[in-house]
Design an enzyme around this catalytic site. Sequence first.
Site, PDB file in Angstrom:
ATOM      1  N   LYS A  17       0.811  -1.217   0.000  1.00 33.62           N
ATOM      2  CA  LYS A  17       0.000   0.000   0.000  1.00 33.62           C
ATOM      3  C   LYS A  17       0.849   1.273   0.000  1.00 33.62           C
ATOM      4  O   LYS A  17       0.343   2.352  -0.276  1.00 33.62           O
ATOM      5  CB  LYS A  17      -0.969  -0.018   1.173  1.00 33.62           C
TER       6      LYS A  17
HETATM    7  C1  LIG Z   1      -4.497  -4.667   1.642  1.00 34.39           C
HETATM    8  C2  LIG Z   1      -3.808  -5.977   1.675  1.00 34.39           C
HETATM    9  C3  LIG Z   1      -4.216  -7.064   0.865  1.00 34.39           C
HETATM   10  C4  LIG Z   1      -5.442  -6.985  -0.026  1.00 34.39           C
HETATM   11  O1  LIG Z   1      -5.228  -6.233  -1.170  1.00 34.39           O
HETATM   12  P1  LIG Z   1      -6.443  -5.787  -2.128  1.00 34.39           P
HETATM   13  O2  LIG Z   1      -5.817  -4.954  -3.156  1.00 34.39           O
HETATM   14  O3  LIG Z   1      -7.416  -5.038  -1.264  1.00 34.39           O
HETATM   15  O4  LIG Z   1      -7.052  -7.046  -2.672  1.00 34.39           O
HETATM   16  C5  LIG Z   1      -3.470  -8.228   0.891  1.00 34.39           C
HETATM   17  N1  LIG Z   1      -2.394  -8.360   1.695  1.00 34.39           N
HETATM   18  C6  LIG Z   1      -1.981  -7.356   2.509  1.00 34.39           C
HETATM   19  C7  LIG Z   1      -0.811  -7.588   3.402  1.00 34.39           C
HETATM   20  C8  LIG Z   1      -2.665  -6.139   2.526  1.00 34.39           C
HETATM   21  O5  LIG Z   1      -2.248  -5.171   3.360  1.00 34.39           O
END
Ligand SMILES: *Cc1c(COP(=O)(O)O)cnc(C)c1O
Length: 431
Positions: free
Chosen positions: A107
């Site tokens: 993210k």
């Molecule tokens: C946010 C997150 C996900 C999910 O990702 P999406 O794009 O919402 O499907 C998977 N793994 C981790 C560690 C995350 O922080």
Amino acid sequence: MQYYSLNHNAPNVTFQEAVEQGLASDKGLYFPGSITRLPDSFFENIEKMSHEEIAFEAIKQFVGDEIPEAILKQIIAETLCFDFPVVEIESGVFSLELFHGPTMAFKDVGARFMSRCLGYFNSDKNNSYNTVLVATSGDTGGAVASGFLGVPSVDVVILYPSGKVSDIQERQLTTLGQNITALEVDGFFDDCQDMVKKAFLDESLQHKNLTSANSINIARWLPQMFYFFFTYKALKKYNKPLVFSCPSGNFGNICAGIVAKKMGVPIQHFIAATNINDTVPRFLKEGKYNPQSSKATLSNAMDVGNPSNFIRIQELYQNDLAEFKKDFSSFSFTDEETLVAMKNIFEKSGYVAEPHGAVGYLGLKQELQNHPEAIGIFLETAHPIKFLDTVEPALKIKLPIPMQIEPILNKEKWSVSVRNYEDLKNYLIQN
Ligand SMILES: *Cc1c(COP(=O)(O)O)cnc(C)c1O
């Protein structure tokens, strides 16, 4: 570039408006008016290009002339301030490590890109500011806090459920100060999410220019396509079809991967690997989309009952289920299966996967049986240290503390307690 609402009941907007609003006025997600394939010469020469050059070519059609070229390049350089290793953990199976950024989850990419776009849009307006309001079950909060720290004219308010995020995750949101405030909610993640939704609909908060920094925001979502291009660059030399498995919650990552494919990255197949929150695997089996409330699991960033980006994926396939199924599979796995996979990976190759990556690995192994010629890649979406309470006992190891984490371990936590929506509203009006 114009963006339209997937509810088709709001005016089209520019890139800037879509970023500043987050969601359209009809509550639809914004979607780009066109997605243009990059020329063959781009893919022929991709090995000779840097990550920054690749990212610029990929994103520029979505930004248009709304950010000058030199500034967009600067934003990309600041976004991609870390590496994206593609690590072979067994023959033909690669881990795409997305956790080398400042908060050690993928993210960071979207949060850094979005924060700098908003900062640019605010720089030419007098006394204008935005409030980014976001609910987190763990990783989003830290990435948004770090990405927006010190960005001028943007205040960030993060709601998190008290006692329900890991110690490291809590420190990542509560120790920065400046323009970042953490609101500690007496409740669950769903309560935080409900309060955020209510605030977006609240007329009396209009003057706060609220926007979201979840993957519904196009500036958080679209840059996630970059690392599908980078992986193609890294694996092109094998000259084999590529199959990607994304551990999926709100389906932002996998949806960005599908955009990359539309732009010409030769990806043969996608797998959305989920935990027992299996709305999409059930949809593919039964043909009915029937969301359910989320259940808690070890891979808690994927505890999502109604994935917000799935509607964008349906738009990408123009709701043609048969076409969609050719490119896309989805499987769900239990916590027990996840723990067994973490142990197997560690015993076989010495590789430490955390629960989300392990779910991705499981999905990949299942689908690769149908693609004997292919190379498989699973996204390792976070660093194991963020889930040390699961990883250390499961693998009977002690993880060293990475340098990104060390400085926050002795910083003072600072948060504001919030019991209900009235508390949130009062906080927003008074600050
Ligand atoms: C946010 C997150 C996900 C999910 O990702 P999406 O794009 O919402 O499907 C998977 N793994 C981790 C560690 C995350 O922080």
